[in-house]
Design an enzyme around this catalytic site. Structure first.
Site, PDB file in Angstrom:
ATOM      1  N   HIS A 178      46.595  42.272  45.320  1.00 23.89           N
ATOM      2  CA  HIS A 178      46.944  43.423  44.481  1.00 23.89           C
ATOM      3  C   HIS A 178      48.145  43.029  43.637  1.00 23.89           C
ATOM      4  CE1 HIS A 178      47.163  47.755  43.430  1.00 23.89           C
ATOM      5  NE2 HIS A 178      48.446  47.468  43.270  1.00 23.89           N
ATOM      6  N   CYS A 179      47.970  43.018  42.330  1.00 26.14           N
ATOM      7  CA  CYS A 179      49.028  42.565  41.422  1.00 26.14           C
ATOM      8  C   CYS A 179      49.800  43.775  40.901  1.00 26.14           C
ATOM      9  CB  CYS A 179      48.426  41.776  40.263  1.00 26.14           C
ATOM     10  SG  CYS A 179      49.662  41.163  39.103  1.00 26.14           S
TER      11      CYS A 179
END
Length: 407
Positions: free
Chosen positions: A260-261
């Site tokens: 998850h960026c």
């Protein structure tokens, strides 16, 4: 106190003075200097975030408070840093520390935020504005160079827009609340050692947080029709294909979940991994090109590396000082993004995702290579060319198989 909008009216008021009903009991205790119960400061912060609204035609519109700090503080800090070399050293050293601290804070609280996305987009816009206002008028940058820099910025934003789209979310079954027995595609899974009995045993073992998966997520190993290992997600009530994972921030299962960026406020998965790499690559090229043009303008006759560390006269006038400060800010951001891009390229070369690398480190099943920059699980590694071929084919439909091949 500051200007806000009362939740019971649709016009701006002086919050806390004119409309005390807009405050919670914790806010009133804080304003009256009484002792606060545990957790009161967090409730006050939530109150502030909820009361930040602007008047609109259809009523008050809530503002995400995480968007405000980058828009206000970044220009202020950069302009203050341009006043003196020591101020610039302190501010440019403190900014990464503050950003990392806020990242770990939000990561620990398991909450999504638009702070990093707004910081990245506003940084791009503001650096481009300073370049056009302070560097281009000096006459050392040609029109073709401005067009080339602008084109790189547009291409990067286009790739970023694509990376913000669906990362490959697995569809949630319509019968969400039904028994999990109905979600297994093969009846032979029920009662087998890898079937529903595995949901109980494996679910108890994996109730702990595992690489971004929240507590209570049951994982059951199952063999699909082609022997591909699948996992059961109790939260989404579905069987996950191989390499898929559940993101605790998005609350969804993603095909070939990488991570998850926070910079795109979304997951990186099977459908947007290529666009994510493309956006990082365009950013690196555009940023380095912009830094080169700026240093070549304010530090004439010096190479890029020398001018970055030794530029006499950079603080002789405020315009040069602001440009030099922005160059160093860009250099710090570019170094961080370059490290992320390097890790991503190495992972692709070994056909491993960030999620799989963390799981391998936890279970002590992977090999540290290149000084620990990459973790080789060996599970999907088929060689450099095959690994890149697999990455470039992500998101494409699987090839159709004839009946003779199946037989």
């Amino acid at each position: 106190c500051f200007w806000g909008l009362c939740s019971c009216r649709r016009y701006p008021v002086f919050w806390g003075a004119v409309c005390p009903a807009a405050l919670s009991s914790a806010g009133n205790e804080w304003l009256t200097c009484r002792s606060l119960p545990p957790g009161a400061l967090e409730r006050i912060a939530d109150d502030v975030a909820d009361r930040c609204r602007v008047p609109w035609f259809a009523g008050a519109v809530k503002i995400n408070i995480s968007l405000v700090p980058p828009l206000v503080l970044l220009p202020v800090f950069l302009h203050v840093a341009a006043l003196h070399f020591l101020l610039g050293l302190v501010i440019l050293t403190s900014l990464p520390v503050v950003v990392l601290w806020y990242y770990y804070l939000t990561h620990r609280r398991k909450e999504r935020t638009l702070f990093f996305l707004s910081l990245g987009l506003f940084s791009l816009g503001y650096m481009y504005y300073v370049f056009l206002q302070e560097v281009v008028p000096r006459g050392h940058v040609g029109h073709s160079q401005v067009v080339l820099l602008t084109s790189g910025l547009v291409l990067m934003l286009a790739a970023l827009s694509r990376a913000k789209k669906d990362p490959g979310y697995l569809p949630i079954p319509a019968g969400d609340g039904k028994s999990s027995h109905q979600d297994f595609p093969n009846k032979n899974l029920q009662g087998s050692s890898n079937g529903l009995h595995g949901v109980t045993t494996a679910g108890a073992a994996s109730a702990r947080t595992v690489n971004g998966e929240a507590k209570g997520y049951s994982r059951a190993s199952a063999e699909g029709p082609e022997g591909v290992r699948k996992d059961w997600c109790a939260k989404c009530q579905l069987v996950r294909p191989a390499r898929a994972g559940h993101c605790r921030l998005c609350g969804r299962c993603v095909r070939r979940l990488d991570h998850h960026c926070v910079w795109i406020n979304s997951c990186v998965g099977e459908q947007n991994h290529q666009a994510f790499i493309l956006a990082l690559s365009f950013f690196m090229l555009t940023s380095v090109y912009g830094i080169t043009l700026t240093l070549d303008t304010i530090c004439r006759g010096r190479t890029l590396f020398v001018a970055l560390f030794y530029c006499p006269g950079a603080y002789s006038d405020y315009s040069s000082a602001l440009s030099f400060t922005c160059v160093w800010y860009c250099a710090i951001v570019t170094a961080g993004m370059g490290y992320i891009l390097l890790i991503q390229l190495l992972n692709i070369s070994y056909n491993v995702t960030e999620r799989e690398a963390r799981l391998a480190l936890r279970d002590n099943t992977g090999r540290r290579l290149l000084g620990g920059l990459v973790i080789d699980t060996g599970q999907y590694n088929r060689g450099f060319l095959c690994n890149w071929g697999h990455f470039l084919s992500l998101g494409s439909p699987p090839p159709l198989r004839s009946a003779e091949d199946i037989v």
